[in-house]
Structures are given as C-alpha cells and as structure tokens.
Design an enzyme around this catalytic site. Structure first.
Site, PDB file in Angstrom:
ATOM      1  N   HIS A 404       0.687  -1.119   0.001  1.00  0.00           N
ATOM      2  CA  HIS A 404      -0.137  -0.128  -0.054  1.00  0.00           C
ATOM      3  C   HIS A 404       0.777   0.912   0.243  1.00  0.00           C
ATOM      4  O   HIS A 404       0.249   2.426  -0.233  1.00  0.00           O
ATOM      5  CB  HIS A 404      -0.996   0.083   1.231  1.00  0.00           C
ATOM      6  N   ASP A 408      -2.428   1.560  -4.398  1.00  0.00           N
ATOM      7  CA  ASP A 408      -3.756   1.837  -4.018  1.00  0.00           C
ATOM      8  C   ASP A 408      -4.900   1.082  -4.098  1.00  0.00           C
ATOM      9  O   ASP A 408      -4.657   0.017  -4.832  1.00  0.00           O
ATOM     10  CB  ASP A 408      -4.117   3.275  -4.024  1.00  0.00           C
TER      11      ASP A 408
END
Length: 432
Positions: A404, A408
């Site tokens: 992450h 995304d």
C-alpha cells in the site's frame, strides 16, 4: 598427470559467495566429467558443483560450513593430461580474495564464537565469521545500519564499522516520535518460551531460517493490504478435462490449472504495468520484463520461488512446460540460483493444500503476490435471458496482497478483477 583446479562457478547475477554443505566425493575418489563433487548453499538455493574434467580428487581445500567466494579454487583434481588446467573465471581482485581468505581462516580457528542464530535478521556466513573474529556481539551486529538488499549488513558495512569502532557509537533505534519517521522500526520484546519435559526442541534448518528472515523483513518493509474476488472457472475446468489427455499425448506434458492462471496474470500485468514494479527507497522501478515467480515445494517441505522469465511472451504450451520444469526441479532439489532471480510478480497456489483463500506475504522487492484458492463446486445464481436460476458452478477465490506504499486500493483491486475477467472469459473452443 596434470592437476585441474576446480573453482566455485558463477551461480547468478547477485551471488558472490556460497557455503559448502556436503562433499559428495572424498580424496582418492575417481570423478567422471560433469559428475557432482560437492553441494553448496547460497541465500537463494542449494545446488551441486560438477567437475569439468574426469580424474581423481587429490585435494579438498574447504571444509563443510566454510564460505567460498566465486572464482576461488575449492578442490584439485588430477587428470591424465598435460599442463595444469585452470579455467578462466572472473573473480575478485587478488587483494580482496586474500583478505577474505584470511578472514575465513581466522574465523575457523576461533574457539569461543558468538551465537547469531537467535537473531530475526539475516546475516551471511561471511558477515557472521568476521563478527565472530572481531568479537562483535549479536546486539552490536543487529544495530549496524546495513546498505545491502532489504537493509542487510554486508561485508563492507561490517568492515567500515570495525574500522571506526570505538570512535563513534552505533546508532540505537529511536523509540520517541516514531510517527515522524514512517520507516522507523521498533523491535518488539520477545516473549519468553517455556519448554516442558515432554516437548521436543527442533532446530530450524538453514532454509527455514532464511524464509523466516525474509518474511519478517517483508512485513516490516511493506504496508500489506489485501483484495479478494470470487471467480467462476467452470469453463476452464470443462475445457481442461476435455483436452488434458490429448495435450499430454502431443506435448509430453501434463496440463494443470497453474499455467492457465499464469497466462491470465501475465496478461493482466501487461494491462496494469504499475503492478509490475519494485521499490528502492523513495524510487519506483518499472520493470520492462514480466517475470512470474511461482511458489514451489522443496524436498524438505520448505517453499521456494522459481521464476518464469518473460511469461507474457509464452503461449499456453510454453507456459505449461516452464511450470512443469521448474516445479519438477524444485521437488528434486535441482534448481539453479538463476532460476530464482529476477522475479517481478509472484503467484502462489494455496488451493493445493485445500485452502479457500489466503493472505500471502509479498516477495520483496516486488509489490504484489496473488494466491490461488481451491476450486470448489458451489451453488450459484446463473443469469440467463429467460431469468435467473440456481446451478452448480466451479468457483475459486483470488487473494491479492499488495504494497500500500505504492499501490492503492483502486489499482490493487482493478488488477485482480482483470485477472478474474480473463479467467471467466476463457474460450472453451480454443486450441492449446
């Protein structure tokens, strides 16, 4: 009679040293050309070193557990030829080799050595030998800032520390104001483990220690997050059942589900190239080639990740051959160091063990890994022009773990959805 110097061959792009794990031949044994003489281990894979000549083994220059540099002579073989044979191998400079050899030799003579096996961090045998020689404690070694892959301490880091030892303090982990530094790591205290009389204490083997270090380092490096999606693979199951016999007869290879899944992943990576990246500090490296890693079992039950190079350029036959070759050599313990290098994305089949889905840990420095769940017959709603009805379908879950820091939810979710779309749109009338 001539004497041939058997040298440690180059074993991969980033492999500079190896540890001798077992001598398959003894002094006085006859050796055939290409016959394995010893077994070695790197931080990637275990392998054998074959002889380039036929003759008699007359001298062994390294013992088991000794560290050898690429290009160093490890044994002498006497042949029925003329002059001494010395194959041309690009090695380190003589000064560097002499320095390393001296370090190794001194380390072998050390009687009271520190025990580094309790560390969660990975240290190469060479680094541990140097640390033992210099009397460096485990806590001191763990506090040294490493410049190697995943922050590992390499020889240069350790020698630099030793040079300045006593003139500067080793940086200690800063606990205060951790939020101000996103990459700061706080070591959690280790919970005490009690051992009862009936318990069995089992020492981790070398590969398990390496895997342990890699997994801990990956979790500490990447911000793991997962996306899951269910896929209807009924058409794939039916097609494979229909063609697998003819496929094996024509190609001499078994057709499993893995190459079909790999084909879909490779296509999706072409559609989403920002999943085919690596992270180096604050820099993103966008990979040109799509090299798919596939988790495979070793003979001792541990897992390793051999790599299918340029997977997007293979048709299904080529993919099946690559999958079977790497999987077969992994089970036989015959993988070479180059077979495990250069991966840009990894796929693991947790369905092999009956798992419906899983949350795999990213294979650094990649940013994503896909877990394939077990294929199951389930009741499902089937939409038709005449209306909806309940039917039996073959379904599976895809579990996508991604980093992450750079991926995304939109990209991570869209990628695994694209893989699912390719699988569900599988052409049942296609050729191999």
């Amino acid at each position: 009679m001539a004497k041939f110097e058997l040298k440690l061959p180059k074993m991969g792009e980033s492999v500079a040293e190896a540890t001798v794990t077992n001598w398959l031949k003894n002094v006085g044994d006859t050796i055939e050309m290409d016959e394995a003489v010893l077994e070695i281990a790197t931080d990637k894979v275990d392998s054998e070193v074959p002889s380039e000549v036929a003759g008699t083994l007359v001298e062994i220059l390294f013992n088991v557990d000794d560290v050898v540099q690429v290009g160093q002579t490890i044994a002498i073989i006497e042949t029925a030829g003329g002059a001494v044979a010395t194959p041309e191998v690009k090695a380190e400079t003589p000064v560097a080799v002499a320095e390393i050899a001296k370090t190794i030799e001194t380390a072998k003579e050390t009687v009271s050595a520190a025990d580094f096996s309790a560390s969660d961090k990975f240290f190469s045998p060479l680094v541990k030998n140097i640390a033992k020689e210099e009397g460096i404690s485990l806590a001191e070694l763990e506090a040294i800032a490493g410049s190697g892959k995943d922050g590992r301490v390499n020889k240069e880091d350790l020698l630099g520390y030793i040079k300045n030892r006593g003139t500067q303090a080793v940086a200690q982990p800063v606990v205060a104001n951790v939020q101000a530094t996103p990459t700061a790591k706080v070591e959690a205290p280790k919970a005490p483990v009690s051992v009862n009389g009936g318990d069995e204490v089992i020492e981790m083997d070398r590969m398990r220690k390496l895997i342990s270090g890699y997994m801990v380092a990956s979790v500490q490096t990447s911000a793991h997050v997962q996306s899951f999606i269910e896929v209807d693979v009924t058409n794939i199951v039916k097609w494979r059942e229909k063609v697998k016999g003819a496929f094996e007869k024509r190609e001499g290879e078994k057709l499993t589900f893995t190459p079909i899944m790999m084909e879909a992943v490779a296509k999706a990576l072409k559609d989403f190239p920002m999943m085919n990246i690596s992270v180096d500090g604050d820099t993103i490296i966008k990979r040109k080639n799509i090299n798919l890693g596939m988790a495979a079992a070793l003979p001792n039950g541990n897992l390793i990740v051999p790599v299918i190079k340029n997977a997007d350029q293979l048709n299904l036959v080529g993919m099946a051959k690559a999958v079977n070759d790497l999987g077969g050599r992994a089970k036989a313990g015959k993988l070479k160091p180059d077979d495990t290098q250069g991966g840009t994305y990894t796929v693991t089949n947790v369905g092999t063990f009956g798992s419906v889905f899983g949350t795999p840990i990213i294979n650094q420095p990649q940013v994503g890994i896909l877990a394939l769940g077990a294929i199951r017959k389930v009741p499902a709603v089937i939409e038709t022009p005449e209306g909806d009805f309940i039917g039996i379908r073959q379904k599976m879950f895809l579990s996508h773990s991604y980093d992450h820091r750079v991926v995304d939810g939109a990209l991570g979710g869209s990628f695994v959805k694209r893989v699912a779309e390719y699988l569900e749109a599988f052409d049942v009338n296609r050729d191999y």
